[in-house]
Motif scaffolding. Structure first.
Motif, PDB file in Angstrom:
ATOM      1  N   GLY A  71      30.439  38.746  34.167  1.00  0.00           N
ATOM      2  CA  GLY A  71      30.393  37.176  34.030  1.00  0.00           C
ATOM      3  C   GLY A  71      31.644  36.913  34.642  1.00  0.00           C
ATOM      4  O   GLY A  71      31.593  35.723  35.292  1.00  0.00           O
ATOM      5  N   LEU A  72      32.958  37.290  34.249  1.00  0.00           N
ATOM      6  CA  LEU A  72      34.045  36.607  34.925  1.00  0.00           C
ATOM      7  C   LEU A  72      34.212  36.991  36.415  1.00  0.00           C
ATOM      8  O   LEU A  72      34.682  35.988  37.007  1.00  0.00           O
ATOM      9  CB  LEU A  72      35.363  37.423  34.178  1.00  0.00           C
ATOM     10  CG  LEU A  72      35.630  36.984  32.907  1.00  0.00           C
ATOM     11  CD1 LEU A  72      36.568  37.802  32.112  1.00  0.00           C
ATOM     12  CD2 LEU A  72      36.057  35.519  32.803  1.00  0.00           C
ATOM     13  N   ALA A  73      33.704  38.249  36.992  1.00  0.00           N
ATOM     14  CA  ALA A  73      33.562  38.415  38.146  1.00  0.00           C
ATOM     15  C   ALA A  73      32.406  37.379  38.842  1.00  0.00           C
ATOM     16  O   ALA A  73      32.870  36.679  40.011  1.00  0.00           O
ATOM     17  CB  ALA A  73      33.040  39.669  38.585  1.00  0.00           C
ATOM     18  N   GLY A  74      31.543  37.108  38.076  1.00  0.00           N
ATOM     19  CA  GLY A  74      30.629  36.103  38.654  1.00  0.00           C
ATOM     20  C   GLY A  74      31.376  34.674  38.823  1.00  0.00           C
ATOM     21  O   GLY A  74      30.823  33.698  39.757  1.00  0.00           O
ATOM     22  N   LEU A 281      41.253  38.942  35.450  1.00  0.00           N
ATOM     23  CA  LEU A 281      41.007  38.666  34.234  1.00  0.00           C
ATOM     24  C   LEU A 281      39.884  39.575  33.777  1.00  0.00           C
ATOM     25  O   LEU A 281      39.876  40.443  32.779  1.00  0.00           O
ATOM     26  CB  LEU A 281      40.616  37.361  33.764  1.00  0.00           C
ATOM     27  CG  LEU A 281      40.417  37.093  32.237  1.00  0.00           C
ATOM     28  CD1 LEU A 281      41.696  37.546  31.574  1.00  0.00           C
ATOM     29  CD2 LEU A 281      40.113  35.612  31.832  1.00  0.00           C
ATOM     30  N   GLY A 282      38.865  39.555  34.631  1.00  0.00           N
ATOM     31  CA  GLY A 282      37.733  40.426  34.364  1.00  0.00           C
ATOM     32  C   GLY A 282      38.227  41.941  34.518  1.00  0.00           C
ATOM     33  O   GLY A 282      37.955  42.883  33.761  1.00  0.00           O
ATOM     34  N   GLY A 283      38.978  42.518  35.391  1.00  0.00           N
ATOM     35  CA  GLY A 283      39.467  43.730  35.513  1.00  0.00           C
ATOM     36  C   GLY A 283      40.462  44.203  34.313  1.00  0.00           C
ATOM     37  O   GLY A 283      40.205  45.320  33.921  1.00  0.00           O
ATOM     38  N   VAL A 284      41.228  43.255  34.010  1.00  0.00           N
ATOM     39  CA  VAL A 284      42.121  43.425  32.701  1.00  0.00           C
ATOM     40  C   VAL A 284      41.319  43.714  31.327  1.00  0.00           C
ATOM     41  O   VAL A 284      41.650  44.440  30.711  1.00  0.00           O
ATOM     42  CB  VAL A 284      43.112  42.580  32.613  1.00  0.00           C
ATOM     43  CG1 VAL A 284      43.008  41.347  32.065  1.00  0.00           C
ATOM     44  CG2 VAL A 284      44.622  42.914  31.820  1.00  0.00           C
ATOM     45  N   PHE A 285      40.401  42.947  31.477  1.00  0.00           N
ATOM     46  CA  PHE A 285      39.414  43.309  30.343  1.00  0.00           C
ATOM     47  C   PHE A 285      38.924  44.615  30.109  1.00  0.00           C
ATOM     48  O   PHE A 285      38.849  45.041  29.090  1.00  0.00           O
ATOM     49  CB  PHE A 285      37.992  42.372  30.471  1.00  0.00           C
ATOM     50  CG  PHE A 285      37.330  42.326  29.038  1.00  0.00           C
ATOM     51  CD1 PHE A 285      37.542  41.616  27.989  1.00  0.00           C
ATOM     52  CD2 PHE A 285      36.167  43.268  29.208  1.00  0.00           C
ATOM     53  CE1 PHE A 285      36.593  41.591  26.977  1.00  0.00           C
ATOM     54  CE2 PHE A 285      35.406  43.359  28.281  1.00  0.00           C
ATOM     55  CZ  PHE A 285      35.425  42.588  26.983  1.00  0.00           C
ATOM     56  N   LEU A 286      38.710  45.171  31.326  1.00  0.00           N
ATOM     57  CA  LEU A 286      38.100  46.559  31.384  1.00  0.00           C
ATOM     58  C   LEU A 286      39.085  47.581  31.063  1.00  0.00           C
ATOM     59  O   LEU A 286      39.014  48.407  30.265  1.00  0.00           O
ATOM     60  CB  LEU A 286      37.629  46.975  32.649  1.00  0.00           C
ATOM     61  CG  LEU A 286      36.377  46.228  33.105  1.00  0.00           C
ATOM     62  CD1 LEU A 286      36.119  46.553  34.661  1.00  0.00           C
ATOM     63  CD2 LEU A 286      35.121  46.682  32.383  1.00  0.00           C
TER      64      LEU A 286
END
Length: 428
Positions: A71-74, A281-286
C-alpha cells in the motif's frame, strides 16, 4: 411585418440524467452492500471447504502486514503519477528504505531507522526527479535505472558495513544486517480475547466477522497505524486543498497549470520526492517487521504496489482495497500453503461467475463468456484435487495481481499527462 410570421421555440436545454455508460456510482450504501456480499461469499467458502484459516485473526493480521508495504508503494506511485511522473523506480526506492532503515535501526533505535529509511527512499526519488523532470529522460527508462542503481549501491554497502567490526560481532553477513529492536505494537485489551473465543466456535458469518475484526485489533504495529494515517492524509491533501489541486493539475494539463501561475517543475519535484519517501517507508517496514535487512527483501512489492495503484484507479480508497487483496493472497500462501490456496480456487470461481453473469447482462458477451469459462475450469480443478502444487502456492500473489488487473482494466482513467515530457513554455 408579415402576419404569417411564426415563432420558433428556443432549443430545449440538455437533460441531466444518469450516465449512459452503464456504470454504477459507488455510493457508501453500494460499497457496504458489496462488502456484506463479499463477507457472505467468503464465509460460505470457509464452511464448504473447511479451510478455517481463511478468515482467522492470524490470517487477517498477516494480510494487513503484507498489505502495508504494498500500500505504501502504491501510495508513493499515486503521488508521483498524479503530478504526471511515472515512477517505475519504486522497487529501488523500497530497497534503499530497507537498507538504510536497518543500518540506522540496529545502531540506534527503530524510529531513527524509520527516519533513515524514509530519507533513503526520498534520495532515490530526488534522483528520479532530476533525471525525468529536469533532463526529460523517459520515465520508464529512468525508473529501471533507479532500480538497478539502488540494487548495486545497497549490495556494495552491505558488504562494507555488515561484514566488518561491530557488525560482525552482532551477526552481520554480506547479505544481511545485524538484528534491531522491535517497534511498539498495540492490542485492544479485552476485545481481542473475546473475539478470539467467538471465532473458535466457527459459526457462519459471526465467527468470520469476529476473526476479521480480531485481526485488525490484535498486535498492530505502530507503522501500520502510521500508514493508515498517511492514506487519509493523502486523500485530504490531494483532493481537499489548493496545493493538491495544483499538483493534480500538473498531471492533467501542465501547460494550463503553468498559464495560471503554477510552478510545474516545483510541484513535480515535491511529488516525486514524497513518492520516494513513502516507498522508503514501505521498505523500512519490511526491515523492521523481520528485524533486519536482507538482500532481495522487497521481493517485487514495488511493482505490485504499482498494480494496486492502477487497480485503485489512482485514488487512495481503491488503492487500499487493492493492497489488502494482494496482502491477503501473500499471507494465504505463507501461512497455510496448498490447503488455503485450494479453497481460494473456489472463491475465485464464484467471483468469476458473478462477474461473467454481470458482463453478459451488460451485453459484453466475449469477456463474460471468458469469465464463465475460467469459473468452470477453476471449479473442476477444485473438485478433482485436494491441494495445489507448491509452485502455484508461491505464485498466488502474482496470479492474483494479473487477475485483478484484467478485471479492473475497463474502469481505469489515468492522469492525462502521466508520463508525458514537459518543458516550461511549451504551450506558448
Amino acid at each position: 411585418m408579415s402576419a404569417t410570421a411564426t415563432q420558433t421555440p428556443p432549443p430545449a436545454a440538455p437533460r441531466v440524467g444518469k450516465p449512459k455508460n452503464g456504470r454504477i456510482r459507488l455510493s457508501p450504501a453500494i460499497v457496504l452492500l458489496i462488502v456484506a456480499g463479499a463477507l457472505i461469499v467468503v464465509s460460505a467458502v470457509r464452511a464448504v471447504t473447511g479451510a478455517e484459516d481463511i478468515t482467522s485473526a492470524g490470517q487477517v493480521a498477516g494480510a494487513l502486514s503484507g498489505a502495508v508495504p504494498i500500500g505504501l508503494a502504491g501510495l508513493a506511485g499515486l503521488w508521483a503519477e498524479r503530478a504526471g511522473v511515472v515512477n517505475i523506480g519504486l522497487e529501488g526506492m523500497m530497497i534503499l528504505g530497507t537498507f538504510f532503515g536497518a543500518w540506522a535501526g540496529y545502531q540506534t533505535n527503530p524510529w531513527l531507522g524509520v527516519l533513515a529509511g524514509v530519507l533513503g527512499g526520498a534520495a532515490g526519488g530526488l534522483v528520479h526527479a532530476v533525471v525525468t523532470v529536469t533532463f526529460g529522460v523517459d520515465h520508464i527508462i529512468a525508473g529501471v535505472a533507479v532500480n538497478i542503481l539502488a540494487t548495486g549501491v545497497t549490495t556494495y554497502l552491505a558488504k562494507k558495513l555488515f561484514t566488518s567490526g561491530d557488525a560482525v560481532q552482532k551477526g552481520g553477513t554480506p547479505k544481511q544486517s545485524p538484528p534491531m529492536a522491535e517497534i511498539k505494537h498495540f492490542t485492544v485489551p479485552g476485545l481481542s480475547h473475546w473475539l478470539s473465543e467467538l471465532q473458535a466456535h466457527h459459526w457462519f458469518l459471526i465467527s468470520d466477522l469476529a476473526g476479521i475484526i480480531g485481526g485488525l485489533v490484535t498486535n498492530i504495529s505502530s507503522l501500520t497505524l502510521l500508514a493508515a494515517v498517511l492514506f487519509v492524509l493523502t486523500f485530504f491533501v490531494l483532493w481537499r486543498t489548493s496545493f493538491g489541486l495544483r499538483l493534480r493539475s500538473c498531471g492533467e494539463n501542465p501547460t494550463a497549470a503553468e498559464s495560471l501561475g503554477v510552478n510545474v517543475y516545483t510541484y513535480k519535484y515535491v511529488a516525486v520526492v514524497i513518492s520516494g519517501a513513502l516507498a522508503g517507508l514501505g521498505g523500512v517496514f519490511l526491515a523492521i517487521q523481520t528485524h533486519f535487512y536482507l538482500e532481495g527483501q522487497t521481493g517485487g512489492r514495488g511493482y505490485i504496489g504499482l498494480a494496486a495503484m492502477i487497480f485503485g484507479n489512482w485514488r487512495p480508497g481503491g488503492l487500499a482495497v487493492g493492497a489488502g487483496l494482494f496482502g491477503y493472497a501473500d499471507s494465504l500462501q505463507l501461512r497455510n500453503g496448498g490447503d488455503s490456496v485450494h479453497a481460494l480456487l473456489l472463491l475465485i470461481a464464484l467471483l468469476l461467475l458473478v462477474m461473467g453473469g454481470w458482463k453478459i447482462y451488460r451485453k459484453v458477451y466475449v469477456s463474460g463468456a471468458i469469465a464463465l469459462a475460467f469459473a468452470v475450469l477453476l471449479t473442476v480443478w477444485y473438485m478433482l484435487t485436494d491441494t495445489v502444487p507448491d509452485e502455484v502456492v508461491q505464485g498466488t500473489p502474482y496470479v492474483v495481481t494479473l487477475l485483478v488487473m484484467g478485471l479492473s482494466a475497463q474502469r481505469l482513467r489515468m492522469p492525462k499527462a502521466d508520463g508525458v515530457p514537459y518543458r516550461k513554455g511549451q504551450g506558448g
